[in-house]
Scaffold this active site. Structure first.
Site: not given
Length: 355
Positions: A108, A111, A113, A148-149, A159, A164, A269, A292-293, A319
């Site tokens: 494992h 990373d 971002h 994330h892995c 993964h 993960m 939403h 709204e969304t 939604h």
């Protein structure tokens, strides 16, 4: 990652100038399970700090849907899907100690971002069962980000689609602001990780079970190639954030909803409510207003702020309502307080047709 690439990265680090951080304050951040957030300051006090965090890789068998018996050998950080929310301020340094249980069976890494260089730190954090590694990086971008892995090749989606992943929020040092520069504060955070699963089934449509982590690898890759998830859930399993797991709030309380989706697009939403402000990953750009969304790109995290106006149960959904109703992408907020008839009132109860 190929070994020669890792060697080149490490050589460049050895050749680089040493950074003197001896004058910075060190603080430990205790990570907590979703949907909760660790203790933090909304406005940073003092100069940047070194924020120490620890994450344990834990491969564990998890029930995805109790009604069907669907389960998965989840790949987790600190035992939860999603991994814990991390909160720092722009300019802070994150010093991560990543550990892997001796009982684990797979390689494992992580990373981020939000970080810069070395595949988000993925090139520097590869560990095997019973190992640990330490890495430090500087938060130079303000916003919400996924982590994330990413071990390499097909193991990356394997993964990620086994849970993960998680979110990290880098707050501006002066805190959140609206487009006019006015300060915005929240009373609590609700952290929601939307997870798509691709669970293998037998010829009779029954979900398969496996004895150990990794045993489902070939079957899972085949299921994932369909690009059609068997489940799309919040915080690891169907109904995890409903019933006794619902998020509680009160009328007049402002909640910052952080939505992470590492793999697919989503459209959150809040049924019966709105998003007063939405930051689509970046806190540098002015927030969107009165949505709204809103949209979460696959591989990102988004922050939305709302002050509840009415009591009752609010459903927070993807939604794409097929995913919400059939695949599990629904969470609940249970809000206390007094009803305001000026905002909504039932004029007449249901009854027989008149005339």
């Amino acid at each position: 990652m190929p070994a020669d690439t890792l060697v080149r990265v490490q050589q460049k680090m050895e050749d680089a100038k040493t950074v003197d951080l001896s004058g910075l304050e060190r603080v430990q951040q205790k990570l907590v399970r979703p949907p909760f957030a660790p203790k933090h300051e909304q406005v940073a006090s003092g100069p940047p700090k070194i924020v120490e965090i620890e994450m344990m890789v834990d491969e564990r068998l998890m029930v995805v849907d109790e009604d069907t018996g669907a389960s998965i050998w989840a790949m987790t950080y600190n035992g939860s899907v999603p991994g814990p929310l991390i909160i720092v301020h722009e300019g802070d340094y994150i010093e991560l100690t990543l550990k892997s249980h001796t009982r684990n069976v797979l390689e494992h890494n992580v990373d981020f971002h939000a970080s810069t260089g070395a595949l988000g730190g993925g090139a520097l954090t590869h560990i095997y069962p019973g190992e640990q590694v330490k890495m430090r990086w500087k938060a130079v971008k303000a916003g919400c980000f996924t982590y994330h892995c990413a071990p390499g090749g097909a193991m990356i989606p394997y993964h990620v689609c086994h849970g993960m992943n998680g979110a990290l929020m880098v707050l501006p040092r002066e805190g959140l602001k609206d487009r006019d520069g006015n300060s915005l504060t929240y009373d609590k955070i609700a952290y929601l990780g939307e997870q798509d699963y691709y669970l293998p089934m037998d010829q009779n449509g029954v979900y398969k079970t496996y004895s150990n982590a990794g045993d489902d690898y070939a079957d899972s890759l085949e299921a994932m190639r369909s690009l059609v998830p068997t489940h799309s859930v919040f915080n690891g399993s169907v109904g995890a954030v409903t019933g006794r797991g619902a998020i509680t709030s009160d009328v007049g309380e402002t909640v910052l909803m952080i939505h992470n989706q590492c793999n697919r697009d989503s459209r959150p939403h809040l049924i019966g409510g709105h998003a007063d402000y939405v930051w689509e990953s970046s806190f540098t750009d002015p927030p969107l207003r009165d949505m709204e969304t809103w949209f979460v790109r696959g591989g990102s995290a988004v922050a939305a702020m709302y002050t509840f106006q009415q009591p009752g149960v609010y459903a927070y959904v993807n939604h794409n309502l097929i995913e919400a109703a059939l695949l599990g992408a629904t969470a609940h907020f249970v809000v206390g307080g007094e009803w305001n008839n000026d905002l909504m009132e039932q004029i007449e109860e249901p009854g027989p047709l008149q005339g």
